[in-house]
Every structure is written in C-alpha cells, then in structure tokens.
Design an enzyme around this catalytic site. Structure first.
Site, short mmCIF file in Angstrom:
data_model
loop_
_atom_site.label_atom_id
_atom_site.label_comp_id
_atom_site.label_asym_id
_atom_site.label_seq_id
_atom_site.Cartn_x
_atom_site.Cartn_y
_atom_site.Cartn_z
N HIS A 12 0.89 -1.21 0.16
CA HIS A 12 -0.12 -0.17 0.02
C HIS A 12 0.87 1.34 0.02
CE1 HIS A 12 -0.08 -0.34 4.64
NE2 HIS A 12 0.87 0.27 4.17
N HIS A 59 -1.52 4.74 9.98
CA HIS A 59 -0.21 5.06 9.98
C HIS A 59 -0.25 6.26 10.85
CE1 HIS A 59 -0.17 2.60 6.43
NE2 HIS A 59 1.14 2.46 6.69
N HIS A 197 10.25 -3.85 3.83
CA HIS A 197 10.72 -2.17 3.48
C HIS A 197 11.15 -1.78 4.83
CE1 HIS A 197 6.34 -1.81 4.30
NE2 HIS A 197 6.41 -0.51 4.40
N GLU A 244 4.25 -5.36 8.72
CA GLU A 244 2.97 -5.05 8.22
C GLU A 244 2.31 -6.66 7.60
OE1 GLU A 244 2.58 -0.32 6.86
OE2 GLU A 244 3.18 -1.87 5.30
C1 DHB Z 1 5.68 3.71 2.71
C2 DHB Z 1 5.02 3.91 3.72
C3 DHB Z 1 4.29 3.03 3.71
O1 DHB Z 1 3.00 2.77 4.80
C4 DHB Z 1 4.48 1.51 3.43
O2 DHB Z 1 3.94 0.58 3.92
C5 DHB Z 1 5.24 1.38 2.39
C6 DHB Z 1 6.33 2.56 2.04
C7 DHB Z 1 6.58 5.13 2.18
O3 DHB Z 1 6.33 6.22 2.93
O4 DHB Z 1 7.31 5.14 1.29
FE FE Z 2 2.47 1.08 5.58
#
Ligand code: DHB
Ligand code: FE
Length: 294
Positions: A12, A59, A197, A244
């Site tokens: 997402h 978030h 990530h 996540e």
């Molecule tokens: C980013 C934010 C998110 O919530 C995520 O799941 C992936 C990437 C971002 O800020 O790049």
């Molecule tokens: Fe996220």
C-alpha cells in the site's frame, strides 16, 4: 448467508497513490508496477464483491500515539479519505456496511477477540491505495468505489503488535462471523501492507526479494507454518516495516481451506501473483486467491 469467496493481498505504498493522483502511471518508473495490476482490475470487474472486508493499518493518522487499538473495526456508514499532510487524496468517500460490520463485531468479540469498535475515522493510504490499485482511477465527483468497504485496522506501527498466529486465528473467526450473517453477500477479504521495507534508521531502504518470495510461497501453500513466523524474522529479514505482513495472515486465515487452525481442505486457487521492486523504498507484492470448490 454471506460468504467469503476470495482474498486479495497487496502492498500500500503512498507513492503509488500519488503516482495515480498525479497522472504518472505510464512513466518509465511506474509502468511495470501498474502493469502488474491490469489483471486485477479486470478480475475486480468480473468478480465484483458485494462487500470488501479490508484489513489495513493506520499510520498514526486516525489513531495517534495517544490511543492505539490492536484490532479496530469500522462500523460507520462512511469513511473520509484522510489528510496525511498533502491534503486528502482525490478519491471517492469510502462507504461502509454498518449492518455487516456490527454483526462481525458481535460475532468476533463473542469468539474472544476483543475488537475496538470505531464509529468515526478517516482512512489513510493503507486503505485507499489498495482500493485504487484494484479499482483504477476514479473521479470523486462522479464515481464511487464498486461496493461498500469494512475497514479493519491492525496496529503494526507501535510495539507490541499482534503475532502472525493471532492474526491467522482472527481470520478464521472473521469467516465464521461472515458465514453467520443472514443475507446472501459475496464478501472479499483483503490483507494489505508490506512487503519488505524499512523507512528509517541504518538499514533504511532494505529490500529482500528472496525472503519475500519464499514467504509468499508459504502464505499460499503452507499458511499454518507461515503464521508461526516470529516477529523477529519479519524485522530482521523484511525490515522494520515488513511487520505489516502479519495483516495478510488475517485474510489467509479466512479462506475456506483453513479450519480449527489447520489446512483441512483444498488450497485456494492462485488467480494472480505479482512481485515488483522498487516502488519508492518498498518491495511490492500482490496475490489474488479464490476458494477452490470443495
Ligand atoms: C511507505 C509507507 C508505507 O506505509 C508503506 O507501507 C510503504 C512505504 C513510504 O512512506 O514510502
Ligand atoms: Fe504502511
């Protein structure tokens, strides 16, 4: 009665929403990412659900650090796209399904999962970006999302976060709840977030293709083992925000092959699977599963 017929899994990343909102999807950087969702948009049209039960995380948008529910179900009639600092995304308001959501709250709490009931909240990129990826660009003045959506927010932002095992068991409780709703509804359940990530600290930018794809294999083919993945593995292998992914286990646990914590029926059919690096700082994973005929 209502039934869960399919599950959808997708990352997402907020930059994906921005690329759509700013008309950049055909640029060289973004084109291969959006091509991975062409099948999915057609599948959504061909298999339009009556309701989407959308598991995502907030978030620090609707819930600040002042109040952090572990599992929160949205029971409102509508949810407004949130302003995350750049103004709200130009996407339609999300219509809820208060009757089904309230029924699921009743049933799941009676099955001993202590949900927080949320009658008012704005929804951030965690919810709207998956909808945009699956439904394409919509004009908020003229268009609507294809069906009502029940937002289900999971805390994966502030430790302690729920275990994969707990999420997997919750998915089974949600399926029981849906199946005890006395109206013929075709329900899809979505798990969102991930994949690998890390947005902060010394390992910012971490991506782990090999681990992500092995985890996807296991999610599909051996979900019980996947549910036992400890938190530390997500953090070590998939980065701090890779956690996540536990939300995908809620959707997987709601599929028809899983009963009493075991796989007892035929595995679901993989309609689509896609993996792409990078989107901003993130590895994007996407799967569509349909229940197989028993
Ligand atoms: C980013 C934010 C998110 O919530 C995520 O799941 C992936 C990437 C971002 O800020 O790049
Ligand atoms: Fe996220």
């Amino acid at each position: 009665m209502a039934r869960i017929t399919a599950s959808v899994y997708t990352s997402h990343v907020p930059a994906i929403g921005a690329a759509m909102d700013l008309g950049k999807t055909q640029e060289d950087y973004w084109k291969p990412l959006f091509a991975g969702y062409d099948y999915s948009k057609q599948w959504m049209k061909d298999n339009k659900p009556d309701v989407i039960f959308l598991v995502y995380n907030d978030h620090a948008t609707a819930f600040s650090l002042e109040m952090i529910p572990t599992f929160a179900i949205g029971t409102a009639a509508e949810f407004t796209p949130a302003d995350e600092g750049w103004g709200p995304r130009p996407v339609p308001v999300v219509k809820g399904h208060p009757e089904l959501a309230s029924h699921i709250a009743q049933s799941v709490i009676q099955q001993d999962f202590d949900l927080t009931i949320v009658n008012k909240m704005d929804v951030d990129h965690g919810l709207t970006v998956p909808l945009s990826l699956m439904c394409g660009e919509l004009d908020p003045k003229k268009d609507a999302w294809p069906c009502p959506v029940i937002p289900f927010a999971v805390n994966v932002v502030q430790y302690p976060v729920p275990s994969g095992k707990r999420c997997f068991a919750l998915g089974q409780a949600i399926r029981k709840a849906v199946e005890s709703f006395d109206e013929d509804l075709n329900v899809h359940i979505w798990g969102t977030g991930g994949m690998s990530h890390q947005l902060q600290g010394a390992r910012a930018g971490l991506i782990n293709r090999e681990w992500d794809n092995a985890w996807l294999d296991q999610l599909i083919n051996d979900p019980v083992a996947c549910a036992h993945t400890p938190h530390i593995d997500y953090v070590r292998e998939a980065g701090s925000e890779g956690i996540e992914l536990v939300m995908w286990l809620i959707a997987r646990g709601a599929m028809a092959d899983v009963n009493d914590g075991q796989v007892t029926g035929p595995l679901p059919t993989v309609k689509h699977r896609f993996y792409h690096v990078p989107a901003s700082n993130t590895a994007v994973g996407h799967v569509i599963l349909e229940n197989s005929a028993a």
